[in-house]
Scaffold this motif. Structure first.
Motif, PDB file in Angstrom:
ATOM      1  N   ASP A  12       0.837  -1.205   0.000  1.00 23.87           N
ATOM      2  CA  ASP A  12       0.000   0.000   0.000  1.00 23.87           C
ATOM      3  C   ASP A  12       0.874   1.258   0.000  1.00 23.87           C
ATOM      4  O   ASP A  12       0.571   2.247  -0.699  1.00 23.87           O
ATOM      5  CB  ASP A  12      -0.914   0.017   1.226  1.00 23.87           C
ATOM      6  N   LEU A  13       1.955   1.240   0.790  1.00 23.17           N
ATOM      7  CA  LEU A  13       2.848   2.386   0.859  1.00 23.17           C
ATOM      8  C   LEU A  13       3.515   2.636  -0.491  1.00 23.17           C
ATOM      9  O   LEU A  13       3.579   3.775  -0.972  1.00 23.17           O
ATOM     10  CB  LEU A  13       3.910   2.150   1.935  1.00 23.17           C
ATOM     11  N   LEU A  14       3.987   1.579  -1.135  1.00 22.25           N
ATOM     12  CA  LEU A  14       4.621   1.722  -2.444  1.00 22.25           C
ATOM     13  C   LEU A  14       3.631   2.258  -3.473  1.00 22.25           C
ATOM     14  O   LEU A  14       3.968   3.104  -4.299  1.00 22.25           O
ATOM     15  CB  LEU A  14       5.186   0.374  -2.903  1.00 22.25           C
ATOM     16  N   ARG A  15       2.409   1.769  -3.411  1.00 22.72           N
ATOM     17  CA  ARG A  15       1.392   2.221  -4.372  1.00 22.72           C
ATOM     18  C   ARG A  15       1.104   3.711  -4.197  1.00 22.72           C
ATOM     19  O   ARG A  15       0.935   4.433  -5.179  1.00 22.72           O
ATOM     20  CB  ARG A  15       0.110   1.406  -4.193  1.00 22.72           C
ATOM     21  N   SER A  16       1.055   4.171  -2.963  1.00 27.39           N
ATOM     22  CA  SER A  16       0.741   5.583  -2.731  1.00 27.39           C
ATOM     23  C   SER A  16       1.915   6.484  -3.090  1.00 27.39           C
ATOM     24  O   SER A  16       1.727   7.633  -3.516  1.00 27.39           O
ATOM     25  CB  SER A  16       0.345   5.809  -1.262  1.00 27.39           C
ATOM     26  N   LEU A  17       3.146   5.978  -2.914  1.00 26.91           N
ATOM     27  CA  LEU A  17       4.327   6.796  -3.184  1.00 26.91           C
ATOM     28  C   LEU A  17       4.713   6.820  -4.658  1.00 26.91           C
ATOM     29  O   LEU A  17       5.358   7.777  -5.107  1.00 26.91           O
ATOM     30  CB  LEU A  17       5.520   6.282  -2.361  1.00 26.91           C
TER      31      LEU A  17
END
Length: 408
Positions: A12-17
């Motif tokens: 999720d963090l990678l997708r948002s960044l």
């Protein structure tokens, strides 16, 4: 092996960044094609290293790794050595405000929707660069093989480079021309989150949340765009059912059987207010019509009290405004609720060529055959749907239907 909660948080963090990092690189260095490749390599590196230790500043880490990948790519070209040295000496400014990040994301969306690209290529590239979907997920949304979609995305990046596309907001008139594709992309991102095409979960909250956030950005930048308002209303009204759509074990719960006390009243109130503010200000577009359908579901206290005749009327208008096999499929379900399952089944007759690869047609056919009292045919349709879906929860639900009909 199933993903652990930590794995999911990292994903999720990678997708948002991803779009934020791509925005930084594209704004500073141009060459969208090379920047997108570098960001993808950085994301792969992060997915390998971060499960052990997540860096203190994940965004800075991704920018640094992606920038190194750019330098590595440019190093092999002797004619670019001077630029390489300039890039290597550059310091990345990480103090940008959330407003700047929002501007970058909007600019990135409009860049991916460059007029030099075909509409399918615009959609695919934006889903990849801004939505963070994998090539496989995008291929599923378009109902094409993954290899075909990979080639399309590659050609799209090359097309932007050849057209001289720059990381800047297009002029107002050109921006308006690209808006329809941007909204379509956001619609597809939301749909992938609301009904995941593959994987262990029925829905992916990070995608629906991101789609709503991005649509708010678009509407904020273009407050007079009625379809942008209609799309946000549609997302809010649809997402309001999230808590009721699955049992604790993940098993899907059909709309007719959902506990409506679990629906989010705040999202329903905001969605209906937003829809009311755009309807009647011109001929309604497809997102406004779909939002009106979602509002009728939201306002009904039970499935039995749903105004199905009005829903059929809205789907009839929608089919005239924006005809598609999926709209016809949904209209067939509504018609079955008004005129009986046989009437709905009749509408499914010509959809096999367009929706034959999707499990949804077989699932709806199974449902209507079950309603019509044809258990053997319904069982066969549910079984066919279970074989086609990539969602583990959907498959389990459909196989439960098969088991029930086998025991009746």
């Amino acid at each position: 092996m199933a993903e652990t909660p930590r794995d999911t948080r990292i994903e999720d963090l990678l997708r948002s960044l991803a779009p934020q990092v791509l925005g930084v690189l594209a704004r500073k260095h141009g060459q969208f094609d090379a920047c997108e490749d570098a960001v993808q390599e950085a994301l792969i590196e992060a997915s390998i290293q971060w499960p052990a230790v997540v860096p203190d500043n994940p965004k800075a880490w991704l920018i640094a790794v992606a920038t190194r990948r750019l330098i590595d790519a440019w190093r092999s070209d002797n004619a670019r050595r001077a630029r390489e040295e300039r890039v290597a000496a550059m310091e990345v400014d990480l103090s940008s405000s959330s407003a700047s990040e929002a501007d970058d994301t909007l600019t990135l969306m409009f860049l991916c929707c460059h007029p030099a690209l075909s509409a399918p290529s615009q959609l695919a590239l934006t889903l990849r660069a801004v939505g963070g979907l994998t090539t496989a997920e995008i291929a599923s949304a378009f109902l094409v093989p993954e290899a075909t979609m990979g080639q399309r995305i590659s050609r799209a990046k090359q097309g932007i480079q050849k057209a001289g596309g720059k990381f800047s907001m297009p002029p107002a008139d050109e921006r308006k021309a690209r808006l329809g594709v941007v909204l379509h992309v956001l619609y597809l991102i939301f749909n992938e989150g609301y009904a995941a095409s593959s994987g262990p979960s029925l829905q992916r909250e990070e995608l629906t949340t991101e789609a709503i956030r991005l649509t708010r950005l678009v509407l904020g930048a273009a407050p007079g765009e009625l379809e942008a308002g209609g799309l946000l209303a549609l997302m809010l009204l649809t997402d309001s059912r999230r808590a009721a759509r699955a049992l604790p074990d993940g098993t899907p719960v059909p709309l007719a059987e959902q506990d409506r006390s679990l629906w989010n009243p705040g999202q329903i109130e905001e969605g209906i207010a937003l829809l009311s503010s755009v309807l009647g200000r011109g001929a309604p577009g497809p997102y406004q019509l779909q939002a009106a359908i979602a509002a009728l579901h939201a306002e009904a206290s039970s499935d039995a009290e749903t105004d199905w005749r009005q829903i059929v009327a809205l789907y009839t208008v929608l089919e005239a405004v924006a005809p598609s096999p999926v709209v016809t499929l949904n209209r067939a379900v509504a018609v079955a609720m008004v005129d009986g399952p046989e009437a709905g089944l009749e509408l499914l007759g010509g959809l096999d060529s367009a929706l034959g690869r999707s499990h949804r047609l077989d699932a709806v056919r199974g449902h209507l055959l079950d309603m019509a009292g044809s258990p053997a045919e319904a069982r066969a349709a549910y079984l066919a749907a279970a074989k086609k879906t990539g969602s583990l929860q959907e498959r389990r639900y459909l196989m439960g239907k098969v088991a029930r009909l086998s025991n009746d």
